[in-house]
Design an enzyme around this catalytic site. Structure first.
Site, PDB file in Angstrom:
ATOM      1  N   LEU A 204       0.856  -1.182   0.000  1.00 33.31           N
ATOM      2  CA  LEU A 204       0.000   0.000   0.000  1.00 33.31           C
ATOM      3  C   LEU A 204       0.894   1.234   0.000  1.00 33.31           C
ATOM      4  O   LEU A 204       1.797   1.344   0.837  1.00 33.31           O
ATOM      5  CB  LEU A 204      -0.912   0.030   1.235  1.00 33.31           C
ATOM      6  CG  LEU A 204      -1.937  -1.108   1.369  1.00 33.31           C
ATOM      7  CD1 LEU A 204      -2.554  -1.100   2.760  1.00 33.31           C
ATOM      8  CD2 LEU A 204      -3.016  -0.986   0.303  1.00 33.31           C
ATOM      9  N   HIS A 205       0.657   2.136  -0.947  1.00 37.82           N
ATOM     10  CA  HIS A 205       1.491   3.333  -0.972  1.00 37.82           C
ATOM     11  C   HIS A 205       0.785   4.568  -1.514  1.00 37.82           C
ATOM     12  O   HIS A 205       1.291   5.675  -1.371  1.00 37.82           O
ATOM     13  CB  HIS A 205       2.735   3.086  -1.830  1.00 37.82           C
ATOM     14  CG  HIS A 205       2.443   3.027  -3.296  1.00 37.82           C
ATOM     15  ND1 HIS A 205       1.932   1.908  -3.912  1.00 37.82           N
ATOM     16  CD2 HIS A 205       2.573   3.964  -4.273  1.00 37.82           C
ATOM     17  CE1 HIS A 205       1.776   2.141  -5.195  1.00 37.82           C
ATOM     18  NE2 HIS A 205       2.151   3.380  -5.460  1.00 37.82           N
TER      19      HIS A 205
END
Length: 397
Positions: A204-205
């Protein structure tokens, strides 16, 4: 013939690698690589060049981090004198990062031809900076190398002439096919005490997921719930780690949520190939899991890669705990059939180079076979299954 490739971030490197290998076979081609430095640390940049056998860049612009405007402006300023001096026959740009748009704009202003690798993808979400980069780059490029049929539909809707569009396939899959044997040989899950198919992999970014503390807390809570059922491995992007630390996450909870440092391409591919399920907001992982036949839950309201949902293993989900848990449990109930998407065959870079160097065309009508699914599942079984679909460094099998 002189070609210049401009790259700046991790997704670009994986697209550049197979193109560079194909260009290296052409003795009459000089291929100059410019690294803008948009990703500049060893894990996000240098290690990828080494693992993918990409030559050291001929030029490094040292742009570094910063706002979208800062990065774009720095590339514009630092790249212009290089292109003005080299005057290449073609400037190749890759994907949808800030460096992509900046390089296309510099080249177009100098009257140079631009080729866009991975053209035509659209999410329809103008809150994403990548969407703006994609659309504007495609307006500037003369050669549009598309990975899938939906990209051609998007470009046609925008009034792009069909003779600028080349259906070459997906270069990300070229890199995957080339690297997969080495990635599997590393036995990455086993080195961490995990079995093939015995864990969930998470990345997740995106700002929409990690910048808002409330959203990030919901996501981490969902991961902790998943980790009570099976181990969850989360290589934490620097942006996400910074936000998690500021929010005091993940906190204490029962389960097996493993936060690890970012990993290089080969280790990440090893993690993906051995996962029972992938939870992500990455565009590239949507494609890789589709090719490998691994269930994927993408925490986004939309995707520029709808083929991964229509013909692949991907499903979109809102950043809510109940939605993520329900989608993850549904996706992980069984390994789906591994889709075979047309021209996702490890030969996209070969087609790109044949267009550039030999003037060949690759039209939609030349590839009548639509995406289909084969009955043999992949995913965790890949390590022991027949891998005849995978290309090697000695040529296509």
């Amino acid at each position: 013939m002189r070609l210049v490739s401009v790259v700046g971030a991790r997704p670009n490197f994986m697209k550049l690698a197979p193109v560079d290998r194909e260009l290296a076979k052409r003795r009459d081609v000089e291929h100059v690589i410019v690294h803008t430095g948009q990703h500049y640390d060893s894990e996000m940049s240098g290690a990828f060049f080494e693992e993918l056998w990409i030559p050291a860049p001929d030029y490094h612009l040292g742009v570094g981090s910063g706002s979208h405007a800062t990065q774009t402006a720095a590339v514009l300023q630092r790249l212009e004198p290089i292109l003005a001096r080299l005057r290449p026959d073609l400037v190749l740009v890759y994907g949808d990062v800030n460096s992509t748009l900046a390089a296309a704009l510099v080249a177009a202003k100098l009257g140079l031809r631009v080729g866009h690798v991975e053209a035509g993808l659209r999410s329809g979400d103008w809150t994403m900076p990548e969407e703006i980069n994609r659309v504007l780059t495609d307006r500037l490029a003369e050669l549009l190398f598309i990975p899938s049929r939906d990209a051609a539909v998007n470009l046609a809707a925008e009034g792009v002439a069909v003779d600028r569009v080349y259906f070459v396939g997906n270069v990300m899959i070229d890199s995957l096919c080339w690297a997969l044997p080495d990635a599997l040989a590393r036995n990455v899950p086993a080195r961490h005490g995990l079995a093939q198919g015995g864990y969930v992999l998470v990345t997740l970014h995106r700002p929409s997921n990690v910048d808002d503390p409330a959203t990030l807390r919901l996501l981490v809570d969902a991961l902790q719930c998943l980790s009570r059922e099976q181990p969850v491995v989360f290589p934490v992007h620097p942006r996400a780690r910074e936000r998690m630390q500021a929010a005091g996450l993940p906190g204490t909870a029962e389960g097996d949520l493993r936060l690890i440092e970012p990993v290089g391409y080969l280790d990440m591919l090893g993690w993906v190939a051995g996962a029972k399920l992938v939870v992500t907001d990455s565009g590239g992982l949507q494609e890789e899991t589709t090719f490998l036949g691994i269930p994927c839950v993408t925490v986004r309201p939309n995707t520029e890669r709808p083929i991964t949902c229509l013909h692949g293993t991907n499903r979109l989900v809102a950043p809510r705990r109940d939605a993520i848990l329900a989608a993850a449990r549904a996706a992980a109930r069984g390994s789906p059939a591994r889709p075979v998407v047309e021209r996702w065959d490890g030969r996209a870079a070969e087609r790109i180079v044949r267009v550039i160097c030999d003037g060949e065309r690759f039209d939609l009508d030349d590839a009548p076979n639509r995406a289909v699914a084969i009955s043999e599942p992949r995913g965790a079984a890949w390590a022991t299954a027949d891998r005849s679909v995978v290309s090697t460094r000695d040529g296509l099998m």
